[in-house]
Scaffold this motif. Structure first.
Motif, PDB file in Angstrom:
ATOM      1  N   TRP A 459       0.892  -1.249   0.078  1.00 55.11           N
ATOM      2  CA  TRP A 459       0.274   0.048   0.087  1.00 55.11           C
ATOM      3  C   TRP A 459       0.813   1.100  -0.151  1.00 55.11           C
ATOM      4  CZ3 TRP A 459       0.466   3.854   3.633  1.00 55.11           C
ATOM      5  CH2 TRP A 459       0.782   3.604   4.819  1.00 55.11           C
ATOM      6  N   TYR A 513      -5.662  -4.312  -8.492  1.00 56.38           N
ATOM      7  CA  TYR A 513      -5.880  -4.568  -7.067  1.00 56.38           C
ATOM      8  C   TYR A 513      -7.448  -4.679  -6.968  1.00 56.38           C
ATOM      9  CZ  TYR A 513      -8.152   0.137  -7.224  1.00 56.38           C
ATOM     10  OH  TYR A 513      -9.161   1.194  -7.620  1.00 56.38           O
ATOM     11  N   GLY A 517      -7.177  -9.100  -2.552  1.00 55.67           N
ATOM     12  CA  GLY A 517      -6.310  -9.695  -3.218  1.00 55.67           C
ATOM     13  C   GLY A 517      -6.581 -10.936  -4.061  1.00 55.67           C
ATOM     14  N   ASN A 537       0.416  -7.235  -7.998  1.00 51.09           N
ATOM     15  CA  ASN A 537      -0.867  -7.376  -7.345  1.00 51.09           C
ATOM     16  C   ASN A 537      -0.741  -6.435  -6.143  1.00 51.09           C
ATOM     17  OD1 ASN A 537      -3.413  -8.099  -6.682  1.00 51.09           O
ATOM     18  ND2 ASN A 537      -3.051  -9.867  -5.833  1.00 51.09           N
ATOM     19  N   LEU A 538      -1.944  -5.696  -5.623  1.00 53.15           N
ATOM     20  CA  LEU A 538      -1.596  -5.084  -4.409  1.00 53.15           C
ATOM     21  C   LEU A 538      -1.951  -5.874  -3.226  1.00 53.15           C
ATOM     22  CD1 LEU A 538      -1.540  -2.443  -3.057  1.00 53.15           C
ATOM     23  CD2 LEU A 538      -3.831  -1.981  -3.187  1.00 53.15           C
ATOM     24  N   GLY A 541      -5.114  -6.094  -0.844  1.00 47.79           N
ATOM     25  CA  GLY A 541      -6.066  -5.023  -1.864  1.00 47.79           C
ATOM     26  C   GLY A 541      -6.490  -3.891  -1.176  1.00 47.79           C
ATOM     27  N   TYR A 542      -7.652  -3.383  -1.941  1.00 49.89           N
ATOM     28  CA  TYR A 542      -8.227  -2.076  -1.565  1.00 49.89           C
ATOM     29  C   TYR A 542      -8.550  -1.917  -0.031  1.00 49.89           C
ATOM     30  CZ  TYR A 542     -11.146   2.256  -1.966  1.00 49.89           C
ATOM     31  OH  TYR A 542     -11.603   3.496  -1.720  1.00 49.89           O
TER      32      TYR A 542
END
Length: 826
Positions: A459, A513, A517, A537-538, A541-542
């Motif tokens: 992030w 994202y 994930g 890939n983040l 995730g968000y």
């Protein structure tokens, strides 16, 4: 017959004494304790204060009488060992009940002095309403104060494990609760983005908290305390709990000439023996090499102290057969409904110590999603990028956090790897877990990273990236994307990617994202096998990104508060609707617990479509992101969010379907708000902005000022706190105005003489100064927003800005502009 003297009871000393007696019935054992209690549940003290543990006696595991009767140990409470004479192998003891001293000899001396609360020399810190929480006597004082004074507002200084447990329990007593923490986060053993989850949970409980701020002074003001913070803020409180931290209590050992470790703890070998072969030590005060770093550390935990006591007693009776391996600091805490577990090393420690590592965050359900009541569980793993050797983990959730933390800790303590996590055979049934437990899943994901099946980005890396050089791809549904997104991202749903490959550039770094994930991983695998090379890939995730990048602190929520008829505390003045009794409307109940994003919002839309105008939907979910999503969805659709509450990880939203004609009327109304972008820090332009803003506010319009670039200088504090800045930030700081009082005129400034003449002229004409206009604007409800991007570029920290200024991006401004009939650029 051997003679053992034990200094200190509780976990370390009392456990050693009990095991010694079980191992040797003939030994002479004397235990000295300067307090009144030799064995009590100190971890339960906060819950006794909060009334969760109702009986004081339940805290007392053993009394001096029961200990002597069962174990034949000579227990001497209110007896303090004040000196160790190593050559004579004696100790001097002070009997605190009659103020006399005497000497006692020993064959072996065991010291378990524990740790003492840190109490810095802050002015006013010895006030009668300021308490620490270390023993039963401390809790007795707090309980007595609460009974006699009925405090309504409490402040906890320090947000470690004990501080947050105390905060929860004072909140449980019905107090307005404020936390003050010097660090940028609560629970410093956690990494920042994991602590951010705790921050957002505290907000749902109406806990006020200040981060990156400390106490400079306590001052008694009649019936209450005024607490002055280093930022200049002032907080009122009826009582204060100090939980700043603890330090090893080593005075006795130090005066005896026994070696201390570099970190200040009592240095012991693998048999818990000090530099004096006849003296042993254990518990909070000892320092021992950490199993991973090899550096001396303290473990302020009851578990290791109890195990040390048993091991030490065995070695004293049987010889040095059992070696202590050190503690990896496995800990857990309850923070309201949330449970927080950690083991091993945090990422920030690994970074500081120069370890080669990878970290990754996964989000899973506490049990099978199809079985009712599943709640989110987040796991962060730290591991070696090649071997997969496990270094540490942090686990957050509402159910099963303890068992997941314990599983990982067991593997870590044995020197295991992420592959061991994959192979853990866990007890599985739908109410308790999934076929692939969250711990297995964390291991599988870590394996994918090591094996090169996916590259990840974190992030903070994404937050600092220059967007034009990258392609940020949101693979969630369009509905999710509308509810909240990363600035500059493009939305292509994961199931549409194969059909829209030509829209994705191959000459840019692609950052994918999704919510948590998983869909991002699927998308990454598609692109990597279609010839895209720079695909990331983040991690987390968000969900992780949003938690970590949103506002963390929760200030000033009790400035103007009232208690409504529903029993909840609200800020501001009660509206007519809030003051009224709830109206009798039909409410449909929907259980969406266990659904992961976007499931809760999709379910909400489906159920709302079935309702008639005026009816309400009560939806229960376990996805914490639903709190923000529900509010955003209501704004987008014109429906009304009545309330949203949380309890034990379940979020309950009540939403009323609005009448169609009401929504049409609402949209037909002409906007009357006013917005201004304040770009300049010229004194005359700043004055013009505030004159217009105050005039518009006086007519009842909502006014928003968006300060960007040089305009940020207008809203700086006069006495700004010291903040760390990079080189460019320092250079900008020297070039820019220090605040509103330091602004120059755009014309005829004349080396500063012009601005002085203007101020004098304004004073003679009884025109408010710029500083007074700023104050008036805030009092009139003018919303002031500082541009986050401009702050980053110009090196301006949030701490430098006036209290009450919000921080936002261009989307925040545009949202306000859409509701305005006047937009100015100044």
């Amino acid at each position: 017959m051997a003679k053992f003297l034990i200094v200190g009871g509780v976990a370390g000393g009392a456990t050693t004494a009990a095991r010694l007696r079980r191992m040797d019935e003939s030994a002479e054992i004397i235990m000295f304790e300067r307090g009144e209690h030799i064995s009590y549940a100190n971890c339960g003290l906060p819950y006794y204060v909060g009334g969760v543990i109702t009986e004081r006696e339940n805290l007392l595991l053993q009394t001096p009488e029961s200990f002597h009767k069962r174990l034949n140990v000579d227990v001497r409470v209110k007896n303090e060992v004040i000196k160790i004479n190593r050559e004579e192998k004696t100790v001097e003891v002070k009997d605190l009940s009659n103020n006399t001293t005497y000497t006692e000899n020993y064959d072996k001396l065991i010291v378990s002095p524990g740790a003492e609360p840190i109490k810095p020399p802050i002015p006013g810190i010895n006030d009668k309403a300021i308490f620490t929480v270390r023993n039963v006597k401390d809790t007795d004082k707090i309980k007595k104060f609460h009974k006699e004074h009925q405090p309504q507002k409490a402040v906890v200084v320090g947000a470690g494990f004990i501080g947050l447990e105390m905060a929860e329990n004072l909140h449980h007593l019905g107090m307005m609760l404020t936390i003050v923490e010097m660090a940028e986060q609560v629970m410093t053993p956690l990494d920042y983005e994991m602590a951010a989850v705790v921050h957002q949970h505290l907000k749902t409980k109406n806990v006020e908290f200040y981060l990156k701020d400390g106490v400079s002074e306590f001052e008694r003001k009649g019936d209450y305390l005024e607490i002055r913070l280093q930022s200049g803020r002032k907080i009122e409180a009826d009582m204060v709990i100090l939980s700043i931290g603890v330090r090893p209590e080593t005075k006795l050992i130090k005066e005896a000439g026994i070696e201390l470790a570099p970190n200040g703890g009592i240095q012991v070998n693998e048999y818990l023996q000090t530099s004096d072969e006849h003296i042993y030590a254990l518990g909070d005060a000892i320092a021992f090499p950490h199993p991973i770093t090899g550096k001396y550390t303290n473990a302020y935990l009851a578990g290791p102290a109890n195990k040390q006591g048993r091991m030490l007693a065995n070695n004293l009776i049987l010889g040095h057969k059992f070696a202590y391996k050190g503690a990896i600091a496995t800990a857990i805490a309850k923070v309201f409904d949330l449970t927080v577990g950690s083991t091993g090393l945090a990422e920030k420690v690994l970074k500081k110590e120069g370890f080669e590592y990878v970290s990754n965050i996964t989000h899973s359900g506490s049990h099978a999603g199809y079985y009712p009541g599943a709640t989110p569980t987040s796991i962060k793993l730290m591991f070696h990028p090649k071997s997969g050797k496990l270094y540490g983990a942090q686990v957050l959730g509402y159910e099963g956090v303890d068992k997941r933390t314990d599983l990982i800790a067991t593997v870590l303590q044995k020197g295991g790897t992420i592959y061991d996590l994959q192979e853990i055979e866990h007890a599985y049934a739908p109410p308790y877990s999934s076929a692939k437990d969250p711990v297995n899943q964390a291991g599988f994901t870590a394996g994918n990273i090591i094996e090169g099946l996916v590259k990840i980005i974190h992030w903070d890396e994404l937050y600092q990236l220059h967007a034009p050089n990258n392609y940020i791809l949101d693979v969630r549904t369009p509905d999710e994307y509308e509810l909240g997104k990363i600035e500059g991202s493009v939305n292509i749903e994961v199931d549409q990617i194969r059909n829209r490959l030509d829209e994705i550039p191959k000459d840019k770094k692609i950052i994918i994202y999704c919510g948590v994930g998983l869909r991002g991983y699927f998308a990454a695998r598609i692109l990597m096998q279609k010839g895209f090379t720079e695909v990331y890939n983040l991690s987390g995730g968000y969900k992780t990104y949003e938690h970590a990048t949103c506002k963390q602190s929760n200030e000033d929520i009790f400035e103007s508060s009232y208690i409504a008829r529903d029993g909840h505390i609200y800020r501001g003045k009660p509206t007519e609707e809030q003051a009224e009794e709830p109206k009798n409307t039909k409410t449909i109940q929907v259980d969406a617990c266990g659904l992961q994003c976007p499931g809760p919002i999709i379910k909400l839309k489906q159920e709302m479509d079935k309702l008639e105008n005026g009816q309400r939907l009560q939806q229960k979910v376990t996805d914490a992101g639903f709190v923000k999503d529900a509010e955003a969805w209501c704004k987008m659709t014109g429906n009304k969010l009545i309330s949203i509450d949380s309890e034990k990880g379940i979020y309950t939203a009540v939403i009323e379907k609005q009448k169609q004609e009401m929504k049409t009327a609402h949209h037909a109304q002409l906007p009357k708000n006013k917005t201004m972008v304040v770009f300049s820090d010229d004194m005359d332009r700043a004055l013009a902005s505030l004159v217009i803003a105050n005039g518009a506010a006086a007519t009842g319009s909502k006014v928003t000022l968006f300060f960007t670039f040089w305009g940020l200088n207008i809203i700086k504090k006069t006495d700004k706190p010291k903040v760390e800045k990079d080189l460019m930030g320092k250079m900008f700081g020297k070039m820019m105005a220090k605040g509103a009082d330091d602004l120059k005129l755009s014309k005829m400034n004349m080396m500063g003489l012009g601005s002085k003449m203007m101020k004098k002229r304004m004073l003679s004409k009884k025109v408010d100064s710029l500083e007074d206009m700023l104050k008036t604007a805030m009092e009139n409800g003018v919303e002031m927003i500082a541009c986050q991007m401009s702050m980053d570029v110009m090196g301006v920290a949030a701490e430098e800005l006036l209290d009450g200024v919000q921080i936002g991006g261009v989307a925040t401004y545009l949202s306000e502009a859409e509701q305005s009939n006047l937009n100015l650029f100044i």
